[in-house]
Write a protein that holds these residues in place. Structure first.
Motif, PDB file in Angstrom:
ATOM      1  N   GLY A   1     -11.865  13.754 -33.857  1.00  0.00           N
ATOM      2  CA  GLY A   1     -12.444  12.687 -34.678  1.00  0.00           C
ATOM      3  C   GLY A   1     -11.734  12.358 -35.971  1.00  0.00           C
ATOM      4  O   GLY A   1     -12.374  12.002 -36.958  1.00  0.00           O
ATOM      5  N   GLY A   2     -10.419  12.449 -35.987  1.00  0.00           N
ATOM      6  CA  GLY A   2      -9.674  12.118 -37.204  1.00  0.00           C
ATOM      7  C   GLY A   2      -9.039  10.736 -37.138  1.00  0.00           C
ATOM      8  O   GLY A   2      -9.060  10.069 -36.100  1.00  0.00           O
ATOM      9  N   THR A   3      -8.479  10.320 -38.270  1.00  0.00           N
ATOM     10  CA  THR A   3      -7.616   9.135 -38.258  1.00  0.00           C
ATOM     11  C   THR A   3      -6.241   9.645 -37.844  1.00  0.00           C
ATOM     12  O   THR A   3      -5.625  10.418 -38.572  1.00  0.00           O
ATOM     13  N   VAL A   4      -5.786   9.231 -36.670  1.00  0.00           N
ATOM     14  CA  VAL A   4      -4.552   9.806 -36.122  1.00  0.00           C
ATOM     15  C   VAL A   4      -3.380   8.843 -36.361  1.00  0.00           C
ATOM     16  O   VAL A   4      -3.369   7.720 -35.848  1.00  0.00           O
ATOM     17  N   LEU A   5      -2.438   9.314 -37.168  1.00  0.00           N
ATOM     18  CA  LEU A   5      -1.185   8.566 -37.343  1.00  0.00           C
ATOM     19  C   LEU A   5      -0.224   9.106 -36.290  1.00  0.00           C
ATOM     20  O   LEU A   5       0.364  10.166 -36.470  1.00  0.00           O
ATOM     21  N   THR A   6      -0.099   8.381 -35.187  1.00  0.00           N
ATOM     22  CA  THR A   6       0.715   8.917 -34.091  1.00  0.00           C
ATOM     23  C   THR A   6       2.201   8.915 -34.434  1.00  0.00           C
ATOM     24  O   THR A   6       2.948   9.731 -33.927  1.00  0.00           O
ATOM     25  N   MET A   7       2.620   7.971 -35.278  1.00  0.00           N
ATOM     26  CA  MET A   7       4.037   7.770 -35.579  1.00  0.00           C
ATOM     27  C   MET A   7       4.859   7.583 -34.298  1.00  0.00           C
ATOM     28  O   MET A   7       6.038   7.960 -34.229  1.00  0.00           O
TER      29      MET A   7
ATOM     30  N   GLY B   1     -13.123  12.601 -41.097  1.00  0.00           N
ATOM     31  CA  GLY B   1     -12.816  12.256 -42.484  1.00  0.00           C
ATOM     32  C   GLY B   1     -11.384  12.567 -42.871  1.00  0.00           C
ATOM     33  O   GLY B   1     -10.964  12.285 -43.989  1.00  0.00           O
ATOM     34  N   GLY B   2     -10.631  13.153 -41.956  1.00  0.00           N
ATOM     35  CA  GLY B   2      -9.257  13.554 -42.281  1.00  0.00           C
ATOM     36  C   GLY B   2      -8.211  12.708 -41.567  1.00  0.00           C
ATOM     37  O   GLY B   2      -8.527  11.809 -40.788  1.00  0.00           O
ATOM     38  N   ILE B   3      -6.963  13.025 -41.848  1.00  0.00           N
ATOM     39  CA  ILE B   3      -5.816  12.330 -41.244  1.00  0.00           C
ATOM     40  C   ILE B   3      -5.023  13.359 -40.440  1.00  0.00           C
ATOM     41  O   ILE B   3      -4.670  14.423 -40.956  1.00  0.00           O
ATOM     42  N   VAL B   4      -4.781  13.028 -39.174  1.00  0.00           N
ATOM     43  CA  VAL B   4      -3.958  13.900 -38.327  1.00  0.00           C
ATOM     44  C   VAL B   4      -2.596  13.223 -38.187  1.00  0.00           C
ATOM     45  O   VAL B   4      -2.507  12.051 -37.813  1.00  0.00           O
TER      46      VAL B   4
ATOM     47  N   ALA C   1       4.068  20.423 -30.099  1.00  0.00           N
ATOM     48  CA  ALA C   1       2.837  20.341 -30.892  1.00  0.00           C
ATOM     49  C   ALA C   1       3.068  20.866 -32.303  1.00  0.00           C
ATOM     50  O   ALA C   1       2.770  22.012 -32.619  1.00  0.00           O
ATOM     51  N   ASP C   2       3.638  20.012 -33.162  1.00  0.00           N
ATOM     52  CA  ASP C   2       3.741  20.273 -34.596  1.00  0.00           C
ATOM     53  C   ASP C   2       2.803  19.257 -35.250  1.00  0.00           C
ATOM     54  O   ASP C   2       3.125  18.063 -35.336  1.00  0.00           O
ATOM     55  N   VAL C   3       1.653  19.733 -35.690  1.00  0.00           N
ATOM     56  CA  VAL C   3       0.583  18.825 -36.105  1.00  0.00           C
ATOM     57  C   VAL C   3       0.021  19.254 -37.462  1.00  0.00           C
ATOM     58  O   VAL C   3      -0.128  20.445 -37.728  1.00  0.00           O
ATOM     59  N   VAL C   4      -0.289  18.261 -38.286  1.00  0.00           N
ATOM     60  CA  VAL C   4      -0.852  18.529 -39.611  1.00  0.00           C
ATOM     61  C   VAL C   4      -2.167  17.770 -39.750  1.00  0.00           C
ATOM     62  O   VAL C   4      -2.239  16.581 -39.421  1.00  0.00           O
ATOM     63  N   LEU C   5      -3.183  18.466 -40.221  1.00  0.00           N
ATOM     64  CA  LEU C   5      -4.455  17.809 -40.561  1.00  0.00           C
ATOM     65  C   LEU C   5      -4.623  17.815 -42.074  1.00  0.00           C
ATOM     66  O   LEU C   5      -4.609  18.875 -42.708  1.00  0.00           O
ATOM     67  N   LEU C   6      -4.762  16.604 -42.636  1.00  0.00           N
ATOM     68  CA  LEU C   6      -5.089  16.480 -44.060  1.00  0.00           C
ATOM     69  C   LEU C   6      -6.593  16.281 -44.167  1.00  0.00           C
ATOM     70  O   LEU C   6      -7.134  15.290 -43.668  1.00  0.00           O
ATOM     71  N   ARG C   7      -7.245  17.206 -44.749  1.00  0.00           N
ATOM     72  CA  ARG C   7      -8.697  17.097 -44.910  1.00  0.00           C
ATOM     73  C   ARG C   7      -9.109  18.070 -45.995  1.00  0.00           C
ATOM     74  O   ARG C   7      -8.745  19.236 -45.960  1.00  0.00           O
ATOM     75  N   ASN C   8      -9.822  17.574 -46.972  1.00  0.00           N
ATOM     76  CA  ASN C   8     -10.244  18.436 -48.074  1.00  0.00           C
ATOM     77  C   ASN C   8     -11.605  17.950 -48.546  1.00  0.00           C
ATOM     78  O   ASN C   8     -11.704  17.055 -49.381  1.00  0.00           O
TER      79      ASN C   8
ATOM     80  N   VAL D   1     -10.479  12.932 -54.117  1.00  0.00           N
ATOM     81  CA  VAL D   1      -9.584  11.866 -53.653  1.00  0.00           C
ATOM     82  C   VAL D   1      -9.463  11.858 -52.127  1.00  0.00           C
ATOM     83  O   VAL D   1      -8.574  11.216 -51.579  1.00  0.00           O
ATOM     84  N   SER D   2     -10.357  12.554 -51.458  1.00  0.00           N
ATOM     85  CA  SER D   2     -10.250  12.592 -49.991  1.00  0.00           C
ATOM     86  C   SER D   2     -10.952  11.411 -49.337  1.00  0.00           C
ATOM     87  O   SER D   2     -10.832  11.202 -48.144  1.00  0.00           O
ATOM     88  N   PHE D   3     -11.681  10.613 -50.110  1.00  0.00           N
ATOM     89  CA  PHE D   3     -12.353   9.450 -49.544  1.00  0.00           C
ATOM     90  C   PHE D   3     -12.420   8.339 -50.575  1.00  0.00           C
ATOM     91  O   PHE D   3     -12.366   8.632 -51.771  1.00  0.00           O
ATOM     92  N   PRO D   4     -12.502   7.083 -50.165  1.00  0.00           N
ATOM     93  CA  PRO D   4     -12.400   6.652 -48.771  1.00  0.00           C
ATOM     94  C   PRO D   4     -10.939   6.639 -48.311  1.00  0.00           C
ATOM     95  O   PRO D   4     -10.035   6.454 -49.134  1.00  0.00           O
TER      96      PRO D   4
END
Ligand SMILES: [Zn+2]
Length: 488
Positions: free
Chosen positions: A11-17, A56-59, A369-376, A381-384
Motif C-alpha cells: 500500500g505505498g506510493t511506488v516509484l517504479t522508475m 503513507g510511504g514511498i517505495v 530486489a534492491d528496494v527502499v521504503l521512505l516512511r516516518n 514532513v512525512s505528509f502530505p
C-alpha cells in the motif's frame, strides 16, 4: 510462520522508475528470493510472506552512488573548510600516505553502513588509497563483511597508474575479484589523466582493456584534468560506453561531444563541485548534450553520505545556473528544465546505467530486489505526499528511510540497521583517528582541519552615517549619494 523467501511492501506510493517512470498509488511490491516478483495493487502473495506496511510511504529502488572514496570516511567531516588545494596536500602528501590497511578497512566499513542506512544500496568505492595489495585486500574484506553492493574501483594516488597497474600482484588481485563475490559486485580501475603530452596513463588503459575492466576517472577538474585529457583518451580509443567521467565540470563543449559520441556517462558530485572547486556542477550543460548522468557523494571527509543531499543540491545548482545565465541576458526563466523526477532518475536508473547493470535501478518484475521504503510516522514532513519525486528530492532525509532491502534481504527495518555491530565499527574508527592524529602531531592535525581563512574584502558603505529615522533626510542623502556615484 513467515516465509524467509518472500516479503511484500503493502500500500505505498511506488516509484517504479521503469522506462516511463510509472507511479502506482496504494500499490504493493513483492520480493521473492533475490528478485522482484510482482508490482501492482492488491497483489496475491505466497503463504507466509512477510508483510511490510508501506501505507503513507514511498517505495523506490535502492539508490546508487557511482563515486565515493569510502576509505576517507574514517575522517568524516575533517575537511569541512577545505578547497581542493588542501585536499591534495593532506591526502596525497600527508594523511593519504599514513593510512594502514586496517584504516582503509575501518573507513570502508563505516561508509558501507552509512550508505545502507540512507537507502544507498550500491556504491562504487573509488578506492585510490591502495598503496599495496594488502590495502586492497583490507578494503575488499571490509566490504564483504557488510551487506549491500559494492564495486571496488582500484586506484593508488601514491604511484602513477602506469606503475601500479603493471604490478603482477595488482593484476592478479583484479582478476580474482573481476566477477565479484558476495557483496562485492566486481572491480573497476580508477585513475586520472593529467594531460601530460607523453600520455603515460595509456599503459593503464591497456591493462583495463586486457582485463575487461571499466575505467572511472576524475575528468574536468579545474587545474588537474581537462580537455587535453579527454582528447588523449579519445585519440587512444579509450573512451568507452562503460567509462565514467567523474565531475566533468571544467570541460569545453568539444569534450562533452566526445563523451556523448562514445556513450560514456558522467558522475556528478554536486556538493563536491560546489565547494571544492572542480568547476560548476555540470548538469546544466551536459543535459544539452544528452549525456547520461549518475550521482555521487565523493567523500564524507567534507560532505554528506546520502543521495538525498545529492539530489537536492543538484537540482539547486542546475536551476541556479539556468536563472543566472538568463539574467545575464536580461531574460527570465519561467519553466525549469530540470525536474525533481530527473534527479530521482539519476540517483537510481542513472547509476544502474553507468555500471552497465540493467538488473538494478528500477522496481520491475525480474529485477534484483534492491528496494527502499521512505516512511516516518513520527515526522512532521512525512505528509502530505503530493508530488512524490519532489518529496524524495526536497523533503526526505536519512531518518525517513524505514526499510532497506538488498538482493532480497532486509538490511534496515523500522528505521534501524539489522544485525550491525555499530559499537565495533566505532572502535575501529576511533583507533584509526587516534593513530592518524598521533602520526601527524597535534599541530598538523589542527592546522589541517582549520586551514587559513582567505580575507574577505570589506566594501566601503556610502550609507554608513545615514539617519534612517528621518525619511526626508534619508531621501535627501540618497539623492546626494546617487549624484556622487554618477559623477564617479
Ligand atoms: Zn573523487
Amino acid at each position: 510462520m513467515t516465509n524467509p523467501e518472500s516479503l511484500v511492501f503493502r500500500g505505498g506510493t511506488v516509484l517504479t522508475m521503469d522506462k516511463t517512470h510509472t507511479i502506482l498509488d496504494g500499490a504493493d511490491v513483492l520480493v521473492v528470493g533475490d528478485s522482484i516478483a510482482a508490482v501492482g495493487v492488491g497483489l496475491d502473495v505466497p503463504p507466509g510472506t512477510r508483510e511490510i506496511d508501506a501505507g503513507g510511504g514511498i517505495v523506490m529502488p535502492g539508490m546508487i552512488d557511482t563515486h565515493r572514496h569510502m576509505w576517507q570516511t574514517a575522517m568524516r567531516g575533517y575537511g569541512a573548510d577545505w578547497t581542493l588545494t588542501q585536499y591534495f596536500v593532506w591526502y596525497y602528501l600527508e594523511h593519504g600516505r599514513k593510512f594502514r590497511p586496517q584504516d582503509v578497512a575501518a573507513g570502508n566499513r563505516l561508509a558501507a553502513l552509512e550508505s545502507l542506512e540512507s537507502g544507498v544500496t550500491t556504491v562504487v568505492d573509488w578506492s585510490h588509497g591502495l598503496q599495496s595489495v594488502d590495502h586492497a585486500q583490507a578494503a575488499v574484506d571490509a566490504l564483504l563483511a557488510v551487506p549491500g553492493r559494492y564495486v571496488l574501483a582500484y586506484g593508488n594516488i601514491q604511484a602513477g597508474p602506469w606503475e601500479w597497474s603493471a604490478d603482477p600482484a595488482v593484476r592478479a588481485f583484479l582478476e580474482r575479484y573481476r566477477d565479484g563475490e558476495g557483496s562485492l559486485n566486481g572491480v573497476q580501475m580508477a585513475f586520472d589523466v593529467t594531460g601530460d603530452p607523453a600520455f603515460p596513463e595509456k599503459a593503464a588503459f591497456e591493462v583495463a582493456r586486457d582485463l575487461g575492466l571499466s575505467v572511472t576517472t576524475h575528468a574536468g577538474v579545474w587545474g588537474a584534468t581537462g580537455d587535453d585529457s579527454i582528447r588523449q583518451m579519445y585519440d587512444g580509443g579509450f573512451m568507452q560506453p562503460d567509462t565514467v567521467y567523474v565531475h566533468a565540470a571544467s570541460l569545453s563543449a568539444d569534450s562533452y561531444h566526445r563523451i556523448a559520441a562514445t556513450g560514456g556517462s558522467i558522475s556528478v558530485a554536486t556538493e563536491s563541485e560546489q565547494s571544492a572547486g572542480q568547476g560548476y556542477p555540470p548538469t546544466w550543460q551536459v543535459r544539452r548534450h544528452g549525456i547520461p548522468v549518475s550521482l555521487s557523494m565523493d567523500t564524507s571527509v567534507w560532505w554528506s553520505g546520502d543521495l538525498f543531499s545529492a539530489m537536492r543540491t543538484t537540482l539547486g545548482a542546475d536551476r541556479s545556473r539556468e536563472h543566472f545565465e538568463a539574467h545575464l541576458k536580461g531574460e527570465t526563466i519561467t519553466h525549469a528544465a530540470l525536474r525533481a523526477e530527473h534527479v530521482v532518475e539519476w540517483a537510481t536508473r542513472g547509476g544502474a546505467h553507468a555500471l552497465g547493470r540493467d538488473d538494478l535501478g528500477s522496481l520491475e518484475v525480474g529485477k534484483k530486489a534492491d528496494v527502499v521504503l521512505l516512511r516516518n510516522d513520527d515526522s512532521t514532513v512525512s505528509f502530505p505526499v503530493l508530488n512524490p519525486y519532489g518529496h524524495v528530492a526536497f523533503q526526505a532525509q536519512r531518518a525517513d528511510v524505514h526499510t532497506v532491502v538488498v538482493n532480497g534481504s532486509v538490511v534496515k527495518s523500522d528505521g534501524k540497521l539489522v544485525g550491525v555491530d555499530l559499537a565495533s565499527a566505532r572502535r575501529e574508527i576511533e583507533d584509526t583517528v587516534g593513530y592518524l592524529r598521533g602520526e601527524l602531531g597535534e599541530q598538523a592535525w589542527s592546522a589541517g582541519m582549520y586551514p587559513d581563512q582567505a580575507a574577505t574584502e570589506r566594501l566601503e558603505n556610502p550609507y554608513q552615517y545615514t539617519d534612517f529615522k528621518s525619511d526626508t533626510t534619508t531621501r535627501a542623502r540618497e539623492e546626494e549619494f546617487r549624484e556622487q556615484l554618477e559623477q564617479g
